[in-house]
Design a protein around this motif. Structure first.
Motif, PDB file in Angstrom:
ATOM      1  N   GLU A 159      40.628  14.604  52.932  1.00 18.73           N
ATOM      2  CA  GLU A 159      39.388  14.362  52.140  1.00 18.73           C
ATOM      3  C   GLU A 159      39.065  15.652  51.452  1.00 18.73           C
ATOM      4  O   GLU A 159      39.180  16.940  51.877  1.00 18.73           O
ATOM      5  N   CYS A 185      36.132  17.232  48.176  1.00 17.64           N
ATOM      6  CA  CYS A 185      34.963  17.089  47.585  1.00 17.64           C
ATOM      7  C   CYS A 185      34.360  15.582  47.726  1.00 17.64           C
ATOM      8  O   CYS A 185      34.143  14.959  46.758  1.00 17.64           O
ATOM      9  N   GLY A 186      34.477  15.238  48.906  1.00 16.75           N
ATOM     10  CA  GLY A 186      33.694  13.816  49.154  1.00 16.75           C
ATOM     11  C   GLY A 186      34.287  12.673  48.878  1.00 16.75           C
ATOM     12  O   GLY A 186      34.018  11.467  48.998  1.00 16.75           O
ATOM     13  N   GLN A 187      35.819  12.559  48.457  1.00 16.66           N
ATOM     14  CA  GLN A 187      36.488  11.612  48.167  1.00 16.66           C
ATOM     15  C   GLN A 187      37.837  12.001  49.366  1.00 16.66           C
ATOM     16  O   GLN A 187      38.466  12.716  49.487  1.00 16.66           O
TER      17      GLN A 187
END
Lengths: 667, 74
Positions: B53, B55-57
């Motif tokens: 993961e 930055c949030g992805q």
């Protein structure tokens, strides 16, 4: 007015497309589901919306992404509608900055503001609009919130970007841009600055374009000179990287100004992921889901529905036609054509509509929920070991519905070799048109364990595909390069309406085929079986169809079905696999109530029935699939190969099963 | 390297240049490059891919590449 919709993969582009254009395309979660160019009409008729494949940048890696770049270079467009994922603003803005350099009127749909808010990201859209110099409209594409406003803005506002040169690439690059722009002056209608920067970034499509209009050597020299300068002065790794970092700097400043962060909640996705992509549970969960899908399609839900429909067709519908035909004193020929040809042929296929719709429903569900990308991740290890890529599993899964979109979905695989391999092997996935044949035969011979026998055929298709992948990738398609980086989109609760629409979209092709192809085919086959050298209304065994079948039938004797009836149905099966059923319904037609299933017992044994099903599973892909293979590979050689190898494998396996089975004393 | 991290571990990428060009480009498209923070979400068995993961992805990469990405633990 032509408006192009462009954005990163998984930003809700397709949902927005559906919301803006009354007409439906398709919603999926798998990176790059939009493999075709789709055009829709805006709900209020202000123009056309062109849906482009999702890309991260205009500098393409795969053929799928190349669609976007060549669209920009070769086709005219009035406005660009750029959709951004508010929760991934940094990444999305890289594309936006490139689009703005294109200097066409543009506007931005800021999507997933709800998701971003949940993650604690709040974005000031008016400030973003001010900085970028184009309108920014916040939307929630899934629910349609904000879409009306978006349409208003598209229809009314002028959207010529008010700011130029958002990114300053540094003295050296800017100088080189000016020189290169001079070379292109007057030779193109595109923004020369855009072309220059893309050229420096190493965009192959732009490179070919500018080389075709300007002096290749001069351009080369400008780029080489710039690279040398940057390396000396900044010790930069590459020109492309230098440009990337400059953009990143600008983006960081923009984000710092427009985004505000607060406390976030842990997304549900991560909790689900800790289970479905669990080290040990991932694979069993996938197999369990597949098992449930098959049981629902064949045993629990599909079969009762099909039986009901069958009763309706053979009972009231046939009787109704009989009554009408008798009332109008139709000739014996017309009577036979309609009852024995059309109702038997078309009806025999229509009976399987419920099962096919259930199967398509589950495939849509897997796509829409975001599970499909996880399957690719879970399966990658196995696929890698046979020289494929986890992403190849998705075309194959879609191939279970229909091989044609499956083969088209292979475009998302970046490396040409893995893509070709996936195209060649996807036809081995048992598509829904083959389903009626299995359903008929398991009903007649394996009533006790229907789902198990059908599942065994699906698994056989997969196993054969994996073995062949290994063989092909170590012999005729050898290469080292492989690329597997997959974005795992957050889980989304599928919405019933979009699920139903995408199920209907996929399934209606089957119904339409029954109305056209199968309809015409049924008439043709019936005529061949009705007429013979001896005239009309001959005994079926003396018909033209029997004569043709008898010539080829001996080839199939060693694998258990050397009858002219089987041969004739296999020939029509090349046109469309479900035509096998129509043909059999016509050939074995008996006026009294004896069903086809009961009759088959006279012609097949359970062993030869299984051998026949295996042969149907693997032999030559249907006409539509062959045409798609040719379109996608653009090679007669590979298209011919896909037909020949499939036939050979089908024959060999059926031979092993039939002769082997006989040795063990099964019949 | 990323492959040495366990599920739940975090690290900062310090060198990605040994990774093949194509994969490097694709990771860059996703915003994953030198200086990015990554967190290993799960590791598939039998040398399978690794889910990270950043930055949030979430992104899945193969172990072969994960071995080539140098990280410092944070």
């Amino acid at each position: 007015m032509e408006i192009a919709l462009i954005g990163n993969p998984n930003t809700g582009k397709t949902s927005l497309f559906n919301n803006l254009t009354g007409s439906y395309a398709y919603v999926g979660n798998w990176s790059g589901v939009t493999v075709e160019k789709k055009v829709g009409v805006f709900k209020n008729n202000i123009g056309h919306l062109i849906d482009l494949p999702g890309v991260y940048t205009l500098n393409p890696l795969s053929k799928d992404e190349g669609v976007v770049t060549s669209f920009f270079l070769n086709e005219s467009v009035d406005r660009l509608l750029n959709i951004l994922d508010a929760s991934q603003l940094e990444r999305n803005l890289h594309l936006t900055l490139q689009l703005l350099e294109f200097e066409k009127p543009a506007l931005i749909g800021l999507n997933m503001i709800d998701v971003a808010n949940k993650r604690g990201i709040h974005i000031d859209s008016s400030k973003l609009s001010e900085i970028l110099g184009v309108p920014v409209v916040p939307v929630v594409a899934r629910s349609g919130k904000g879409c009306d406003k978006l349409v208003d803005v598209i229809a009314t506002k002028s959207m010529q970007p008010t700011k130029k040169n958002l990114v300053y690439y540094g003295k050296e690059v800017e100088e080189a841009v000016t020189t290169l722009t001079g070379e292109l002056k007057g030779k193109t209608s595109h923004s020369a600055r855009f072309l220059a920067i893309q050229y420096f970034e190493g965009n192959e499509y732009v490179k070919n374009y500018v080389n075709s209009i300007a002096d290749t050597q001069k351009l080369n020299a400008i780029k080489a000179n710039l690279e040398l300068k940057l390396q000396k002065q900044y010790d930069s790794k590459s020109l492309a990287n230098f440009i990337y970092l400059k953009r990143k700097e600008v983006i960081e400043n923009i984000v710092a100004e427009v985004a505000r962060k607060s406390n976030s909640i842990i997304p549900l996705s991560e909790k689900i992921d800790s289970i479905v992509t669990n080290r040990y549970l991932g694979m069993p969960i996938f197999l369990l889901l597949m098992y449930l899908m098959f049981m629902l399609t064949f045993d629990w839900l599909g079969t009762p529905l099909s039986d009901t429909l069958d009763a309706l067709l053979t009972g009231p519908v046939t009787n109704g036609f009989e009554t009408v035909l008798n009332a109008i004193h139709a000739s014996a020929f017309i009577h036979a054509l309609i009852i024995e040809g059309l109702i038997a042929g078309v009806g025999g296929v229509l009976v399987f509509v419920p099962q096919i719709f259930i199967l398509f429903f589950f495939i849509s569900l897997l796509e829409d929920s975001g599970y499909m990308a996880r399957v690719a991740l879970v399966m990658d290890r196995i696929m890698e070991s046979v020289g494929l890529n986890g992403k190849a599993f998705i075309p194959m899964m879609i191939g279970f519905g229909c091989n044609v979109p499956g083969i088209m979905a292979a475009r998302t695989i970046e490396t040409p070799r893995e893509r070709l391999l996936t195209i060649l092997l996807t036809p081995l996935m048992s598509c829904s048109a083959r389903l009626p044949v299995y359903a008929l035969f398991v009903g007649a011979f394996f009533a006790g364990n229907k789902a198990f026998i059908v599942l065994s055929l699906y698994v056989l298709g997969i196993v054969v595909a994996l073995i062949l992948a290994k063989i092909f990738s170590t012999t005729i398609l050898k290469s080292e390069t492989s690329l597997f980086v997959i974005e795992l989109p957050p889980y989304r609760l599928p919405q019933f309406q979009s699920l139903w629409r995408s199920t209907w979209d996929k399934g209606k092709g089957f119904v339409r085929k029954a109305g056209t192809f199968i309809f015409a085919g049924s008439v043709f086959i019936w005529l061949l079986s009705y007429a013979g050298p001896g005239g009309l209304n001959v005994d079926m065994d003396h018909s033209f169809l029997a004569k043709i079948g008898n010539v080829i039938a001996p080839i199939f004797a060693p694998i258990g079905f050397g009858t002219w009836q089987a041969t004739a149905s296999l020939i029509t099966g090349f046109l469309a696999k479900e035509a096998i059923i129509s043909t059999m319904n016509i050939i074995y037609f008996v006026p009294n109530d004896a069903s086809l299933q009961g009759l088959l017992a006279n012609y097949y044994t359970p062993l030869s029935a299984y051998s026949f099903m295996v042969f149907i599973l693997l032999y030559i892909p249907c006409l539509a699939t062959v045409a798609t293979i040719y379109k996608e590979t653009n090679s007669k050689k590979w298209t011919a190969f896909s037909m020949i190898y499939a036939f050979a494998i089908a024959y060999i396996l059926s031979l092993i099963i039939y002769q082997g089975g006989k040795l063990f004393g099964w019949v | 390297m990323v492959a040495s991290l366990k599920a739940g571990d975090k690290g900062k990428i310090i060198d990605i240049s040994h990774v093949g060009n194509l994969v490097q480009r694709r990771l860059l498209d996703l915003g994953i490059t030198e200086g990015s923070e990554v967190c290993v979400k799960c590791v598939m068995p039998f040398g399978g891919p690794i889910m990270i993961e950043s930055c949030g992805q979430c992104v899945g990469i193969r172990r072969r590449e994960a071995v080539q990405i140098e990280v410092e633990r944070i």
